[in-house]
Write an enzyme that holds these catalytic residues in place. Structure first.
Site, PDB file in Angstrom:
ATOM      1  N   ARG A 292       1.075  -1.053  -0.014  1.00 36.04           N
ATOM      2  CA  ARG A 292       0.130  -0.023   0.167  1.00 36.04           C
ATOM      3  C   ARG A 292       0.838   1.267   0.054  1.00 36.04           C
ATOM      4  NH1 ARG A 292       1.303   1.832   5.096  1.00 36.04           N
ATOM      5  NH2 ARG A 292       1.583   0.010   6.628  1.00 36.04           N
ATOM      6  N   VAL A 295       2.591   6.051   5.258  1.00 40.25           N
ATOM      7  CA  VAL A 295       2.624   7.167   5.755  1.00 40.25           C
ATOM      8  C   VAL A 295       3.792   8.185   5.140  1.00 40.25           C
ATOM      9  CG1 VAL A 295       3.019   8.727   8.049  1.00 40.25           C
ATOM     10  CG2 VAL A 295       1.693   6.662   8.083  1.00 40.25           C
TER      11      VAL A 295
END
Ligand code: ADP
Length: 451
Positions: A292, A295
């Protein structure tokens, strides 16, 4: 290309994805829980849909509601951000079965890499070095002891489904192995509904270095160089930077090539990160893939100029990567700090509540990714991060100077934040010299921190 994208997340990453949509001329649909009603990032979206109550299981993790929201709004794709459903391959599958593109990797790659012990098998196949570990899952105390005696203490017990440092225990002898083994399994079962664990040799004071990857659906995979995330507290990153300081160029090259090999082995596309630990002799070992966006992706955006979220959307729509490997260069030094609503003087206790004053820094070299403004109430239901502050400069020394200036300017009142500890970190000689490892904060900094 898509005309409308639903953002299945909240906070700064929801805002970041909405911005990328608008940069591409795409409409963005935001979903929210009742705890986030009226939140500032929702004002920026083209459409907003309430998907349920505050508790994540009923809203941000509620697959049928999110897919229904996408269908009702006419969104052709869903961006999951990080956390929540981002690494849930069943969600990805259901989106695609409903004719909605999941902006992320293929389901098979998520399944092959989503689980730490399985992903090590893929790494070995791709000839990528891994931390010495148990061969697969460890079911019994006796098996755990056998492994520990074979490789020698200390060892690390790790949840196979783990994330966010959960389900991880260091064992330094048989006694702590037995208690840690039981604790890790209980914690993993509670957090991930999967109590399976495996064992690894616990490396002594390693650095954490990870490689950003991006691939398209036409078989092209490139790396966007590395980020050093060695400054951690309880296995959670506090500061990230690129390039990794004091990493020999030859090791950087080898590590980036290894990450691309692994992605190709798994037939991976979209954005992902290959995480490695680097020992004191600069040997690197694969630990896991984050399938994915992470951050800390803006660190990479600053040094390479590649907009990772925009690229994610493009490749999800079937386009080819906008860059070839040779087009990507690492320019200057970028650093990110995570500003959390936590009180570092009280063992980082969460500090939810209303933000009374919010005076963020600005000026040359500063980027702030945040969903917060004065008057915003930080809810206690979710992750405590309130901002990511980034700097980008030609040299690491200049980046430090700009970060010190920005942290000095940043004033937040009403809630406690991690800003005070970050100010200390940027004046710490070991960090200034680029000589910290993943245990530095707990070992050296916190015991001496006046708070
Ligand atoms: P999570 O998915 O929970 O974040 P990771 O596997 O990514 O867990 O590891 C997080 C951190 O834990 C690493 O950055 C490192 O600091 C530490 N760690 C993980 N594996 C080892 C190991 N074998 N030896 C020493 N430290 C480790």
């Amino acid at each position: 290309m898509f005309q409308k994208i639903l953002v299945a997340n909240r906070g700064e990453i929801a805002l970041r994805v909405i911005r990328a949509c608008h940069d591409l001329g795409i409409e963005a649909v935001a979903v929210y829980s009742t705890a986030d009603r009226g939140a500032p990032w929702l004002d920026v979206a083209d459409q907003t849909i309430c998907i349920g109550p505050a508790v994540s299981a009923a809203s941000y993790l509620n697959i049928p509601r999110i897919i229904a929201a996408a269908e009702v709004s006419g969104a052709q794709a869903i961006h999951p951000g990080y956390g929540f459903l981002s690494e849930n391959s069943k969600f990805a599958e259901q989106c695609r079965e409903s004719g909605i593109e999941f902006i992320g990797p293929p389901v098979a790659a998520m399944d092959a890499l989503g689980n730490k012990d399985k992903s090590k098998t893929v790494a070995r196949k791709a000839n990528v070095p891994t931390v010495p570990g148990s061969d697969g899952l460890v079911e019994t105390e006796d098996e755990a002891k056998r492994f520990a005696h074979q490789v020698g203490y200390p060892v690390l017990i790790k949840a196979s489904a783990g994330g966010g440092g959960k389900g991880m225990r260091v064992a330094r002898d048989d006694a702590s192995l037995v208690t840690g083994f039981a604790q890790a399994r209980v914690e993993a079962e509670a957090a991930f509904k999967d109590g399976s664990v495996f064992l690894e040799k616990y490396l002594d004071r390693p650095r954490h270095v990870e490689v950003q990857l991006i691939g398209d659906q036409h078989g092209n995979v490139i790396h966007l160089f590395e980020r050093d995330c060695s400054l951690q507290r309880r296995h959670q990153k506090l500061v990230e930077e690129s390039p990794s300081p004091n990493l020999p160029d030859a090791v950087r090259k080898e590590m980036c090539a290894a990450a691309v090999r692994l992605a190709k082995e798994a037939k991976y596309y979209n954005a992902g990160t290959c995480e490695f630990l680097v020992d004191q002799q600069n040997n690197f070992y694969f630990i896991e893939v984050n399938a994915r966006v992470q951050v800390e992706h803006p660190v990479t955006e600053l040094v390479t100029g590649v907009d990772v979220i925009r690229e994610q959307i493009r490749v999800a729509a079937g386009e080819k990567l906008s860059y070839a490997q040779k087009d990507v260069v690492q320019r200057g030094c970028a650093i990110e700090v995570r500003i959390n609503a936590e009180d570092p003087a009280r063992d980082f206790r969460p500090s939810a509540g209303v933000v009374k004053t919010w005076r963020p820094p600005g000026g040359p070299g500063v980027r702030l990714d945040s969903h917060v403004c004065a008057g915003y109430r930080v809810p206690s239901n979710y992750d405590s991060m309130v901002a990511k502050l980034l700097v980008h400069q030609p040299t690491r020394a200049e980046a430090f100077a700009v970060m010190r200036r920005a942290l000095r300017e940043f004033i937040v009142e009403g809630i406690h934040t991690t800003i005070p500890i970050l100010r200390t970190i940027f004046d710490t000689p070991a960090f200034i010299e680029g000589k910290v490892d993943t245990t530095y904060i707990e070992r050296e900094l916190m015991p001496n921190w006046p708070g």
